[in-house]
Design an enzyme around this catalytic site. Structure first.
Site, short mmCIF file in Angstrom:
data_model
loop_
_atom_site.label_atom_id
_atom_site.label_comp_id
_atom_site.label_asym_id
_atom_site.label_seq_id
_atom_site.Cartn_x
_atom_site.Cartn_y
_atom_site.Cartn_z
CE LYS A 114 -4.45 -1.52 1.15
NZ LYS A 114 -4.37 -2.80 1.87
CD GLU B 218 -10.20 4.48 1.15
OE1 GLU B 218 -10.09 5.71 0.95
OE2 GLU B 218 -9.49 3.64 0.56
CB SER C 220 -0.06 -8.12 -0.97
OG SER C 220 -0.88 -8.95 -0.15
C1 LIG Z 1 -5.19 -3.92 1.72
C2 LIG Z 1 -4.44 -5.14 1.43
C3 LIG Z 1 -4.83 -6.01 0.38
C4 LIG Z 1 -6.06 -5.81 -0.45
O1 LIG Z 1 -6.06 -4.66 -1.25
P1 LIG Z 1 -5.83 -4.73 -2.82
O2 LIG Z 1 -6.17 -3.35 -3.26
O3 LIG Z 1 -6.75 -5.76 -3.38
O4 LIG Z 1 -4.42 -5.07 -3.05
C5 LIG Z 1 -4.04 -7.13 0.13
N1 LIG Z 1 -2.95 -7.42 0.87
C6 LIG Z 1 -2.56 -6.61 1.90
C7 LIG Z 1 -1.36 -7.00 2.68
C8 LIG Z 1 -3.29 -5.46 2.21
O5 LIG Z 1 -2.90 -4.68 3.23
#
Ligand SMILES: *Cc1c(COP(=O)(O)O)cnc(C)c1O
Length: 413
Positions: A105, A127, A395
């Protein structure tokens, strides 16, 4: 509220790299369904971004921040022990968990903070669901000395106390939202409402590839560094492009970030993994694409949208707060229709298994969101040969989820 789907295959994959069109449409999806006041603010943002998007000085500033502040490039790690245990394809992890603040993010918030700075506005709002985007926004606001207000559903404020405190330590104000289901979609409604009122001095940092045009475009662009690096690292470390990519999909920003730079590489198969919750058949999930939900408008764009019989936006369920969103970015909706990406769901049980397995076998604790992508890797890898390769977007890191997992294990602190 539904629109006719694009004929599968009617849009050549090479066309997808030119999306969205001038009005922010990805085929029949996307757009800008907002009030007149916001419409002017969004046109402004669109023009600012259009002038900076190909400006070498802006790109250099972005790249420098990503290198010195976020710690990029993130490694592409060969999970050798786990691959051998699964007995199929080689699994490579794109380590977004190693970024500053612990997830992908920050890539987007760094980019939007630069836009906020250019706009001269002294205040940012955001948000947040689990709190990850709120923390990333509070972080960049602290660094630039901007005032920061974060809208968060009251239910999530209660569930994610640590992240709430983290944001406050960073100097942000967290505003609990008491309307609706008191979760992410309600927080985004309130943030949009705030923006309408304070548009003159406020920049809205949206956390995923949703919202009205140009947000889905710019959030994708800022996250595409993930895929650009992964593509180059695959050529260096594997000696060729991978056979498959896997990423989890909430709003869809980490998935688009990984996928986008590979869109014209037709030999690379892509899988977007949604939150199957208790199972898509139970209705308790957050999987609008793989469940084939109807289409509608939410937060200023048209997309696949989980709705109940009365046409109201439906409640969602997932073990991971970060995937608990009833809509999905409009670009994913188009990629589903044209068949460029396969969308599947992973259920909570399989996700927890994958979480534990990666932690045990590789010493890497993934976020529960990322564990959705890992759960699909467990399904896919054994169907492939050991000389084939899968890149999984890891992610985020799982520290924030330890309490959730402990509770499921019956452990109280
Ligand atoms: C917020 C988040 C997501 C989901 O958001 P996307 O916009 O679909 O990427 C996925 N993995 C992590 C670690 C997050 O913090």
């Amino acid at each position: 509220m539904s629109v006719s789907a694009t004929q599968p295959g009617a849009t050549p994959f090479s066309e997808l790299t030119r999306m969205p069109d001038a009005r922010g449409h990805f085929g029949p999806y996307g757009g800008r369904f907002v009030s007149e006041t916001l419409s002017f603010a969004l046109e402004d943002l669109e023009q600012t971004y259009a002038s900076l998007r190909n400006d070498p000085a802006f790109q250099a500033e972005f790249d420098r921040d990503l290198a010195h502040y976020v710690g990029r490039p993130s490694p592409l790690y060969h999970a050798e022990r786990w691959s051998n245990a699964l007995g199929g394809a080689q699994i490579w992890l794109k380590r977004e968990d190693l970024n500053h603040t612990g997830a992908h993010k920050i890539n987007n918030t760094i980019g939007q903070a630069l836009l906020a700075k250019k706009s001269g506005k002294p205040r940012v709002i955001a948000e947040t669901g689990a709190g990850q985007h709120g923390v990333a926004s509070a972080t960049v606001a602290a660094r630039l000395g901007l005032e920061c207000d974060v809208y968060m559903g009251a239910t999530d404020v209660e569930r994610q106390k640590l992240n709430v405190y983290r944001m406050r330590l960073l100097g942000a104000r967290v505003i609990p939202v008491e309307s609706g289901t008191k979760t992410l979609k309600d927080a985004m409604n309130e943030a949009l409402r705030d923006w309408v009122t304070n548009v003159d001095n406020t920049f809205y940092i949206i956390g995923t590839v949703a919202g009205p045009h140009p947000y889905p475009l710019l959030v994708r662009d800022f996250n595409a560094v993930v895929g650009r690096e992964a593509r180059r690292q695959s050529l260096d470390q594997i000696g060729r492009l991978p056979d498959a990519l896997i990423a989890c999909v909430g709003g869809g920003s980490n998935a688009l970030g990984l996928f986008y730079p590979f869109v014209e590489d037709e030999g690379v198969t892509m899988y977007g993994v949604e939150a199957g919750g208790d199972g898509v058949a139970t209705g308790r999930h957050a999987a609008p694409l793989s469940s084939g939900a109807p289409r509608g408008v939410l937060h200023g764009n048209r997309t696949y949208l989980m709705s109940d019989e009365a046409g109201q936006v439906a409640d969602t369920h997932s073990v991971s707060a970060g995937l608990d969103y009833p809509g999905v970015g409009p670009e994913h909706a188009l990629w589903k229709d044209v068949g460029r990406v396969h969308y599947v769901a992973a259920n909570d049980d399989a996700v927890l298994d994958a979480f534990r397995e990666l932690t045990h076998m590789e010493g890497i604790m993934p976020a529960l969101e990322s564990a959705h992508a890992l759960a699909h890797a467990k399904v896919l890898a054994p169907t492939m040969r050991p000389d084939q390769h899968i890149v999984v977007n890891l992610s985020g890191r799982g520290d924030k989820d330890i309490m959730t997992v402990a509770k499921l294990d019956g452990i109280e602190f």
